[in-house]
Design a protein around this motif. Sequence first.
Motif, PDB file in Angstrom:
ATOM      1  N   THR A  84      17.996  15.762  23.177  1.00  0.00           N
ATOM      2  CA  THR A  84      18.737  14.499  23.198  1.00  0.00           C
ATOM      3  C   THR A  84      17.692  13.388  23.280  1.00  0.00           C
ATOM      4  N   PRO A  85      18.042  12.162  22.907  1.00  0.00           N
ATOM      5  CA  PRO A  85      17.046  11.082  22.978  1.00  0.00           C
ATOM      6  C   PRO A  85      16.394  10.955  24.359  1.00  0.00           C
ATOM      7  N   HIS A  86      17.199  10.982  25.420  1.00  0.00           N
ATOM      8  CA  HIS A  86      16.621  10.859  26.766  1.00  0.00           C
ATOM      9  C   HIS A  86      15.814  12.092  27.150  1.00  0.00           C
ATOM     10  N   GLY A  87      16.260  13.271  26.699  1.00  0.00           N
ATOM     11  CA  GLY A  87      15.530  14.501  26.970  1.00  0.00           C
ATOM     12  C   GLY A  87      14.166  14.497  26.300  1.00  0.00           C
ATOM     13  N   GLN A  88      14.125  14.026  25.044  1.00  0.00           N
ATOM     14  CA  GLN A  88      12.848  13.918  24.334  1.00  0.00           C
ATOM     15  C   GLN A  88      11.920  12.946  25.044  1.00  0.00           C
ATOM     16  N   LEU A  89      12.464  11.801  25.425  1.00  0.00           N
ATOM     17  CA  LEU A  89      11.653  10.793  26.094  1.00  0.00           C
ATOM     18  C   LEU A  89      11.074  11.346  27.393  1.00  0.00           C
ATOM     19  N   ASP A  90      11.892  12.006  28.189  1.00  0.00           N
ATOM     20  CA  ASP A  90      11.416  12.585  29.440  1.00  0.00           C
ATOM     21  C   ASP A  90      10.332  13.625  29.183  1.00  0.00           C
ATOM     22  N   CYS A  91      10.552  14.490  28.203  1.00  0.00           N
ATOM     23  CA  CYS A  91       9.592  15.540  27.888  1.00  0.00           C
ATOM     24  C   CYS A  91       8.264  14.940  27.415  1.00  0.00           C
TER      25      CYS A  91
ATOM     26  N   ASN B 245       0.853  -1.179   0.000  1.00  0.00           N
ATOM     27  CA  ASN B 245       0.000   0.000   0.000  1.00  0.00           C
ATOM     28  C   ASN B 245       0.896   1.238   0.000  1.00  0.00           C
ATOM     29  N   PRO B 246       0.720   2.144  -0.963  1.00  0.00           N
ATOM     30  CA  PRO B 246       1.602   3.318  -1.016  1.00  0.00           C
ATOM     31  C   PRO B 246       1.437   4.255   0.176  1.00  0.00           C
ATOM     32  N   TYR B 247       0.374   4.085   0.959  1.00  0.00           N
ATOM     33  CA  TYR B 247       0.159   4.948   2.114  1.00  0.00           C
ATOM     34  C   TYR B 247       0.773   4.374   3.386  1.00  0.00           C
ATOM     35  N   TRP B 248       1.283   3.148   3.321  1.00  0.00           N
ATOM     36  CA  TRP B 248       1.981   2.562   4.467  1.00  0.00           C
ATOM     37  C   TRP B 248       3.461   2.624   4.137  1.00  0.00           C
ATOM     38  N   LEU B 249       4.155   3.509   4.783  1.00  0.00           N
ATOM     39  CA  LEU B 249       5.562   3.713   4.473  1.00  0.00           C
ATOM     40  C   LEU B 249       6.434   3.175   5.592  1.00  0.00           C
ATOM     41  N   TRP B 250       7.298   2.237   5.264  1.00  0.00           N
ATOM     42  CA  TRP B 250       8.268   1.768   6.253  1.00  0.00           C
ATOM     43  C   TRP B 250       9.256   2.895   6.482  1.00  0.00           C
ATOM     44  N   GLN B 251       9.906   2.859   7.606  1.00  0.00           N
ATOM     45  CA  GLN B 251      10.874   3.888   7.946  1.00  0.00           C
ATOM     46  C   GLN B 251      12.135   3.252   8.511  1.00  0.00           C
ATOM     47  N   THR B 252      13.211   3.987   8.389  1.00  0.00           N
ATOM     48  CA  THR B 252      14.457   3.555   9.012  1.00  0.00           C
ATOM     49  C   THR B 252      14.465   4.069  10.450  1.00  0.00           C
ATOM     50  N   GLU B 253      15.408   3.589  11.222  1.00  0.00           N
ATOM     51  CA  GLU B 253      15.540   4.103  12.590  1.00  0.00           C
ATOM     52  C   GLU B 253      15.831   5.605  12.562  1.00  0.00           C
ATOM     53  N   GLU B 254      16.598   6.043  11.551  1.00  0.00           N
ATOM     54  CA  GLU B 254      16.907   7.464  11.431  1.00  0.00           C
ATOM     55  C   GLU B 254      15.644   8.281  11.165  1.00  0.00           C
ATOM     56  N   ASP B 255      14.747   7.738  10.327  1.00  0.00           N
ATOM     57  CA  ASP B 255      13.465   8.401  10.073  1.00  0.00           C
ATOM     58  C   ASP B 255      12.671   8.549  11.370  1.00  0.00           C
ATOM     59  N   ALA B 256      12.650   7.487  12.151  1.00  0.00           N
ATOM     60  CA  ALA B 256      11.901   7.505  13.409  1.00  0.00           C
ATOM     61  C   ALA B 256      12.471   8.551  14.361  1.00  0.00           C
ATOM     62  N   VAL B 257      13.786   8.677  14.404  1.00  0.00           N
ATOM     63  CA  VAL B 257      14.420   9.690  15.263  1.00  0.00           C
ATOM     64  C   VAL B 257      14.040  11.090  14.784  1.00  0.00           C
ATOM     65  N   LEU B 258      14.048  11.310  13.460  1.00  0.00           N
ATOM     66  CA  LEU B 258      13.653  12.620  12.928  1.00  0.00           C
ATOM     67  C   LEU B 258      12.206  12.946  13.299  1.00  0.00           C
ATOM     68  N   LEU B 259      11.321  11.956  13.212  1.00  0.00           N
ATOM     69  CA  LEU B 259       9.926  12.188  13.577  1.00  0.00           C
ATOM     70  C   LEU B 259       9.771  12.471  15.064  1.00  0.00           C
ATOM     71  N   SER B 260      10.530  11.766  15.905  1.00  0.00           N
ATOM     72  CA  SER B 260      10.425  12.028  17.346  1.00  0.00           C
ATOM     73  C   SER B 260      10.968  13.420  17.673  1.00  0.00           C
ATOM     74  N   THR B 261      12.008  13.846  16.974  1.00  0.00           N
ATOM     75  CA  THR B 261      12.537  15.190  17.190  1.00  0.00           C
ATOM     76  C   THR B 261      11.533  16.237  16.721  1.00  0.00           C
ATOM     77  N   PHE B 262      10.891  15.987  15.588  1.00  0.00           N
ATOM     78  CA  PHE B 262       9.840  16.886  15.104  1.00  0.00           C
ATOM     79  C   PHE B 262       8.722  16.996  16.139  1.00  0.00           C
ATOM     80  N   MET B 263       8.271  15.851  16.630  1.00  0.00           N
ATOM     81  CA  MET B 263       7.195  15.833  17.622  1.00  0.00           C
ATOM     82  C   MET B 263       7.629  16.554  18.897  1.00  0.00           C
ATOM     83  N   SER B 264       8.818  16.295  19.350  1.00  0.00           N
ATOM     84  CA  SER B 264       9.330  16.944  20.559  1.00  0.00           C
ATOM     85  C   SER B 264       9.403  18.453  20.377  1.00  0.00           C
ATOM     86  N   THR B 265       9.826  18.881  19.200  1.00  0.00           N
ATOM     87  CA  THR B 265       9.892  20.310  18.914  1.00  0.00           C
ATOM     88  C   THR B 265       8.503  20.926  18.920  1.00  0.00           C
ATOM     89  N   MET B 266       7.536  20.226  18.326  1.00  0.00           N
ATOM     90  CA  MET B 266       6.160  20.731  18.279  1.00  0.00           C
ATOM     91  C   MET B 266       5.565  20.859  19.683  1.00  0.00           C
TER      92      MET B 266
END
Length: 130
Positions: A36-43, A8-29
């Motif tokens: 940092t990874p632990h800082g994002q997780l805590d927040c 399905n073209p709407y289900w996109l697999w991601q790399t671990e790097e993609d997931a980190v970029l998305l978590s950083t985006f979410m943390s920024t929002m």
Amino acid sequence: MQSGTLFNPYWLWQTEEDAVLLSTFMSTMFNCTDLTPHGQLDCLRATDREVLQSAIQWGTEETLNIQKILRPTGIVDGDFLPDIPTRLMERGEYNHVDLMVGMTKDEGLLQSVQFEINPDLYDAAKFMWD
């Protein structure tokens, strides 16, 4: 199996790097200051559940907010998902079992709503059918 596959073209697999970029985006929002990874997780752990859950609804105008930016997908991590799913299929590296496929009366509605909103797309689809 119901409602789509890894093809399905709407289900996109991601790399671990993609997931980190998305978590950083979410943390920024959510105005996290320590990216940092632990800082994002805590927040994110400290963020109100309803506020955090609202992120799953973030979409894009191009798809009438249907395709979500932070939608859950597969992460190619080398363990649970060892490689890109289509590559695994090509190599035959999957469980070879009987499969039952089904559908519902509204299957594909999220993508086909564009035709209802923009009837001119029917002509474009007919022209490009091949």
